[in-house]
Design a protein around this motif. Structure first.
Motif, mmCIF file in Angstrom:
data_model
loop_
_atom_site.group_PDB
_atom_site.id
_atom_site.type_symbol
_atom_site.label_atom_id
_atom_site.label_comp_id
_atom_site.label_asym_id
_atom_site.label_seq_id
_atom_site.Cartn_x
_atom_site.Cartn_y
_atom_site.Cartn_z
ATOM 1 N N GLY A 1 0.895 9.051 -5.691
ATOM 2 C CA GLY A 1 0.722 10.326 -4.995
ATOM 3 C C GLY A 1 -0.622 10.549 -4.350
ATOM 4 N N HIS A 2 -1.422 9.473 -4.178
ATOM 5 C CA HIS A 2 -2.710 9.637 -3.495
ATOM 6 C C HIS A 2 -3.191 8.282 -2.968
ATOM 7 C CE1 HIS A 2 -4.777 7.782 -6.942
ATOM 8 N NE2 HIS A 2 -4.056 8.578 -7.718
ATOM 9 N N PRO A 3 -4.144 8.282 -2.034
ATOM 10 C CA PRO A 3 -4.641 7.027 -1.462
ATOM 11 C C PRO A 3 -5.300 6.128 -2.508
ATOM 12 C CG PRO A 3 -5.290 8.891 -0.102
ATOM 13 C CD PRO A 3 -4.753 9.464 -1.382
ATOM 14 N N LEU A 4 -5.213 4.812 -2.279
ATOM 15 C CA LEU A 4 -5.786 3.833 -3.201
ATOM 16 C C LEU A 4 -6.548 2.768 -2.427
ATOM 17 C CD1 LEU A 4 -2.574 3.262 -5.350
ATOM 18 C CD2 LEU A 4 -4.648 4.374 -6.186
ATOM 19 N N THR B 1 0.833 -1.202 0.000
ATOM 20 C CA THR B 1 0.000 0.000 0.000
ATOM 21 C C THR B 1 0.866 1.250 0.000
ATOM 22 O OG1 THR B 1 -1.795 -1.129 1.169
ATOM 23 C CG2 THR B 1 -1.789 1.282 1.243
ATOM 24 N N ARG B 2 1.873 1.265 0.844
ATOM 25 C CA ARG B 2 2.772 2.416 0.938
ATOM 26 C C ARG B 2 3.504 2.634 -0.380
ATOM 27 N NH1 ARG B 2 6.430 2.122 6.065
ATOM 28 N NH2 ARG B 2 4.321 2.166 6.948
ATOM 29 N N PHE B 3 3.975 1.537 -0.962
ATOM 30 C CA PHE B 3 4.682 1.620 -2.242
ATOM 31 C C PHE B 3 3.778 2.206 -3.326
ATOM 32 C CE2 PHE B 3 5.819 -0.051 -6.385
ATOM 33 C CZ PHE B 3 7.196 0.067 -6.428
ATOM 34 N N SER B 4 2.573 1.672 -3.439
ATOM 35 C CA SER B 4 1.654 2.071 -4.506
ATOM 36 C C SER B 4 1.197 3.514 -4.346
ATOM 37 C CB SER B 4 0.443 1.134 -4.529
ATOM 38 O OG SER B 4 0.846 -0.204 -4.695
ATOM 39 N N GLU B 5 0.868 3.907 -3.116
ATOM 40 C CA GLU B 5 0.385 5.261 -2.884
ATOM 41 C C GLU B 5 1.501 6.293 -3.041
ATOM 42 O OE1 GLU B 5 -3.426 4.186 -0.013
ATOM 43 O OE2 GLU B 5 -1.657 5.138 0.878
#
Length: 225
Positions: A182-185, A174-178
């Protein structure tokens, strides 16, 4: 998507190696105890203690592919080796009394034993049984998710057991993807990013790339930051 791929490129050099466990039981143990726990300082030593307790080998003879049926310790055999252990006694033997949740959770050791009961109910002995049943229906997945505190852990279990399309959306992914976009997913958005990235890499220099492998690459890279 371009931002996500650019971030993935950073994690691809070098590509970390992967290993398969020697039996389905170890996949379940890893999946249950990995949630909200540090892998190398907590889960990995626990896996070694479990292998010592049950007298089984940790990794497959060829760690880069699923072991054959003949090479695996069957679930029925593992259950016999754990005869007399309930959740509390197993937790003490493994030196880990973590619960599946801080609120109304059960011992992770108990949850693991519940996995074994589900396996027995479905007639599961090997990796091959797990993957065959998954192709037939979602009944096995739903049964495992009915165990208290199991959700992400179940997805992770199937990934460890050979689901090449599986992704474990945990804190690191989650941290990697967001960070990449540049925004929550949402979890589904993250899974979609990974699926699309796998398709891209298969066409651009990594023909054998799978979601399972990309998950491992990203997880390894992110936890080292």
């Amino acid at each position: 998507m371009e931002l996500f791929l650019r971030h993935c490129d950073r994690a691809l050099a070098p590509i970390p190696d992967m290993e398969y466990y020697s039996c389905v039981g170890l996949c379940a143990l890893d999946a249950v105890f990995s949630i909200q726990a540090r892998y190398y300082s907590v889960v990995s030593p626990l896996l070694d203690r479990f292998c010592d307790l049950t007298k089984i080998v940790r990794t497959a003879p060829d760690p880069h592919k699923l072991p054959s049926v003949e090479e695996q310790v069957k679930i029925s055999d593992l259950v016999k080796r754990l005869e007399g252990y309930d959740g509390d006694r197993l937790a003490k033997a493994l030196k880990n009394k973590q619960k599946t949740s801080s609120r109304n959770g059960i011992l992770k050791a108990e949850a693991f034993l519940e996995y074994l009961k589900v396996f027995q109910r479905f007639g599961i002995e090997t990796f091959q049984d797990v993957n065959r049943l998954c192709e037939e229906s979602d009944d096995l997945k739903n049964a495992l998710k009915s165990i208290k505190g199991q959700n992400v852990a179940v997805d992770y279990f199937f990934m460890l057991a050979g689901d090449e399309d599986g992704v474990k959306v945990d804190t690191w992914l989650t941290r990697f993807s967001e960070t990449a976009v540049g925004h929550p997913l949402t979890k589904e958005q993250i899974k979609t990013l990974f699926r699309n990235a796998v398709e891209y890499y298969r066409e651009h220099g990594y023909p054998d790339m799978t979601a399972r492998h990309l998950d491992h690459i990203v997880w390894t890279w992110q936890r080292s930051r």
